[in-house]
Scaffold this motif. Structure first.
Motif, PDB file in Angstrom:
ATOM      1  N   HIS A   1       0.846  -1.191   0.000  1.00 39.17           N
ATOM      2  CA  HIS A   1       0.000   0.000   0.000  1.00 39.17           C
ATOM      3  C   HIS A   1       0.880   1.239   0.000  1.00 39.17           C
ATOM      4  O   HIS A   1       1.542   1.547   0.988  1.00 39.17           O
ATOM      5  CB  HIS A   1      -0.931   0.025   1.213  1.00 39.17           C
ATOM      6  CG  HIS A   1      -1.992   1.070   1.114  1.00 39.17           C
ATOM      7  ND1 HIS A   1      -2.025   2.184   1.908  1.00 39.17           N
ATOM      8  CD2 HIS A   1      -3.062   1.174   0.265  1.00 39.17           C
ATOM      9  CE1 HIS A   1      -3.074   2.933   1.592  1.00 39.17           C
ATOM     10  NE2 HIS A   1      -3.708   2.336   0.598  1.00 39.17           N
TER      11      HIS A   1
ATOM     12  N   TRP B   1      -8.591  -5.415  -3.725  1.00 38.14           N
ATOM     13  CA  TRP B   1      -8.619  -4.088  -4.357  1.00 38.14           C
ATOM     14  C   TRP B   1      -7.470  -4.033  -5.364  1.00 38.14           C
ATOM     15  O   TRP B   1      -6.335  -4.272  -5.017  1.00 38.14           O
ATOM     16  CB  TRP B   1      -8.444  -2.999  -3.294  1.00 38.14           C
ATOM     17  CG  TRP B   1      -8.604  -1.635  -3.887  1.00 38.14           C
ATOM     18  CD1 TRP B   1      -7.652  -0.887  -4.540  1.00 38.14           C
ATOM     19  CD2 TRP B   1      -9.800  -0.859  -3.927  1.00 38.14           C
ATOM     20  NE1 TRP B   1      -8.174   0.302  -4.982  1.00 38.14           N
ATOM     21  CE2 TRP B   1      -9.496   0.342  -4.610  1.00 38.14           C
ATOM     22  CE3 TRP B   1     -11.097  -1.054  -3.452  1.00 38.14           C
ATOM     23  CZ2 TRP B   1     -10.454   1.353  -4.827  1.00 38.14           C
ATOM     24  CZ3 TRP B   1     -12.038  -0.059  -3.664  1.00 38.14           C
ATOM     25  CH2 TRP B   1     -11.719   1.129  -4.335  1.00 38.14           C
ATOM     26  N   SER B   2      -7.763  -3.649  -6.599  1.00 41.83           N
ATOM     27  CA  SER B   2      -9.031  -3.501  -7.297  1.00 41.83           C
ATOM     28  C   SER B   2      -8.775  -3.836  -8.753  1.00 41.83           C
ATOM     29  O   SER B   2      -7.632  -3.984  -9.175  1.00 41.83           O
ATOM     30  CB  SER B   2      -9.583  -2.087  -7.147  1.00 41.83           C
ATOM     31  OG  SER B   2      -8.762  -1.146  -7.859  1.00 41.83           O
TER      32      SER B   2
ATOM     33  N   ASN C   1      -6.299   2.535 -10.371  1.00 40.04           N
ATOM     34  CA  ASN C   1      -5.677   3.207  -9.237  1.00 40.04           C
ATOM     35  C   ASN C   1      -4.688   4.276  -9.706  1.00 40.04           C
ATOM     36  O   ASN C   1      -4.094   4.169 -10.777  1.00 40.04           O
ATOM     37  CB  ASN C   1      -4.957   2.190  -8.348  1.00 40.04           C
ATOM     38  CG  ASN C   1      -5.934   1.291  -7.616  1.00 40.04           C
ATOM     39  OD1 ASN C   1      -6.611   1.701  -6.698  1.00 40.04           O
ATOM     40  ND2 ASN C   1      -6.016   0.028  -8.049  1.00 40.04           N
TER      41      ASN C   1
ATOM     42  N   ALA D   1      -0.729   4.047  -5.992  1.00 37.44           N
ATOM     43  CA  ALA D   1      -1.314   2.737  -5.677  1.00 37.44           C
ATOM     44  C   ALA D   1      -1.418   1.856  -6.914  1.00 37.44           C
ATOM     45  O   ALA D   1      -2.229   0.943  -6.964  1.00 37.44           O
ATOM     46  CB  ALA D   1      -2.691   2.913  -5.045  1.00 37.44           C
ATOM     47  N   ARG D   2      -0.572   2.117  -7.906  1.00 34.96           N
ATOM     48  CA  ARG D   2      -0.658   1.379  -9.162  1.00 34.96           C
ATOM     49  C   ARG D   2      -0.458  -0.115  -8.966  1.00 34.96           C
ATOM     50  O   ARG D   2      -1.006  -0.938  -9.729  1.00 34.96           O
ATOM     51  CB  ARG D   2       0.384   1.916 -10.156  1.00 34.96           C
ATOM     52  CG  ARG D   2       0.220   1.392 -11.562  1.00 34.96           C
ATOM     53  CD  ARG D   2      -1.032   1.974 -12.214  1.00 34.96           C
ATOM     54  NE  ARG D   2      -0.847   3.378 -12.568  1.00 34.96           N
ATOM     55  CZ  ARG D   2      -1.831   4.237 -12.777  1.00 34.96           C
ATOM     56  NH1 ARG D   2      -3.084   3.817 -12.644  1.00 34.96           N
ATOM     57  NH2 ARG D   2      -1.608   5.484 -13.097  1.00 34.96           N
TER      58      ARG D   2
ATOM     59  N   ASP E   1      -3.597  -2.397  -8.980  1.00 33.26           N
ATOM     60  CA  ASP E   1      -4.340  -2.771 -10.176  1.00 33.26           C
ATOM     61  C   ASP E   1      -4.155  -4.260 -10.457  1.00 33.26           C
ATOM     62  O   ASP E   1      -3.031  -4.767 -10.423  1.00 33.26           O
ATOM     63  CB  ASP E   1      -3.845  -1.992 -11.395  1.00 33.26           C
ATOM     64  CG  ASP E   1      -4.371  -0.570 -11.457  1.00 33.26           C
ATOM     65  OD1 ASP E   1      -5.151  -0.183 -10.564  1.00 33.26           O
ATOM     66  OD2 ASP E   1      -3.992   0.153 -12.400  1.00 33.26           O
TER      67      ASP E   1
END
Length: 335
Positions: free
Chosen positions: A244, A268-269, A273, A277-278, A281
């Motif tokens: 994160h 998630w997700s 993003n 926060a890539r 993905d």
């Protein structure tokens, strides 16, 4: 003497003995994926089909109540439910505007909604939800408070929200996110979830923890899960990932313990993003044929969706109903 069949008083999806149970009586363990419909509405129709094709049995869908982001209309909610059902997915619907409410200092959200405002939204669109109890879980408020909020806010506001939702006629399973940006770093939810649960006259409330950097060690994850299990309360990992914003997450232990104890998880997700926060993905630009390392892990890794997900029994029951008109009526609420 004719046999008498026992009919449960509450025959929709429900919480029983600390787990989610379908109207068929079968336990339902969520194995799902989050999708950010709120910011990518034009991607949703394809995304739901692609998420279903992974073998996932649940999709958690990001909505807005109009306080911080655009309001998701009742008409759109009806479409989302219908499309999720057509794909064979249980839909967890959440209001995202509440994220981090009350946080101060760096990273504080602007104009975050309150739990009460999220509740207003659900009551305002209740007609789209009533009658969908087998298919829709109502996640009151995403990550409903930051780190600077008194724990009484989380307890009192959720208790009040549940009372209002039930009084409005909503019987769906209710999902409650933890405080501290969903991670419950203060363990407020772990310690006080029982108070919130008891406020529900249907005793139909599920608790959701978001496992990010707070959960970077096996002992922390094990202690949290065991704490809920010892209370007989239902828990789901409503969000998690491999890291994160650069901080590590012990996702291997999350997979291990949720599978060991029959606890649901929702990664998630799917895609979309921001740069920080890539790594969260699962697909590159929503392309289901181009999985990221996180997508490969959650879908194909040990304890992942492909290996552990089972479809909701309700979809198998509907598929076995011969008359097409009955299926259409049940799924879409029309003749």
């Amino acid at each position: 003497m004719a046999a008498v069949l026992a009919v449960p008083a509450h025959a929709d999806m429900m919480i029983r003995d600390g787990q989610v149970v379908e109207s068929s009586g079968a336990p339902f363990v969520m194995r799902g994926i989050n999708h950010a419909h709120l910011w990518f509405p034009n991607r949703t129709e394809r995304a739901l089909k692609d998420i279903a094709a992974t073998g996932a049995n649940t999709v958690r869908i990001v909505l807005g109540n109009g306080v911080r982001w655009n309001r998701t209309s009742e008409r759109t909610v009806r479409q989302l439910i219908a499309r999720s059902k057509a794909a064979g997915l249980i839909a967890v619907l959440e209001v995202h505007d509440t994220t981090g409410y009350g946080q101060t200092g760096d990273g504080a959200p602007k104009d975050a909604a309150t739990i009460a405002q999220a509740t207003d939204y659900w009551i305002g669109i209740k007609d789209a939800l009533i009658g969908q109890e087998d298919y829709v879980i109502l996640n009151i408020a995403n990550e409903p408070s930051g780190n600077d909020v008194a724990e009484s806010y989380w307890v009192d506001e959720h208790r009040a929200a549940i009372v209002r939702l039930r009084a409005a006629g909503l019987k769906n399973v209710i999902m409650v996110d933890g405080p501290n940006w969903g991670q419950d770093g203060s363990q407020t939810m772990l310690r006080r979830a029982r108070e919130v649960f008891e406020a529900d006259p249907l005793k139909n409330t599920l608790f959701s923890v978001h496992m990010y950097q707070v959960y970077d060690r096996p002992d922390v994850i094990r202690g949290y899960i065991d704490g809920f299990r010892s209370q007989g309360l239902a828990l789901v990992v409503g969000e998690f990932g491999p890291d994160h914003e650069g901080d590590p997450v012990d996702e291997a232990t999350i997979f291990d313990l949720t599978n060991q104890h029959g606890i649901g998880y929702l990664g998630w997700s799917w895609s979309g993003n921001g740069p920080k926060a890539r790594n969260l993905d699962m697909t590159v630009k929503f392309n289901a044929r181009h999985l990221t390392p996180w997508g490969e892990r959650i879908l194909h890794g040990e304890g992942g969706i492909k290996a552990t997900s089972k479809p909701a029994a309700i979809f198998e029951q509907v598929a076995e109903t011969p008359p097409a008109r009955n299926i259409f009526s049940r799924w879409f609420g029309v003749d």
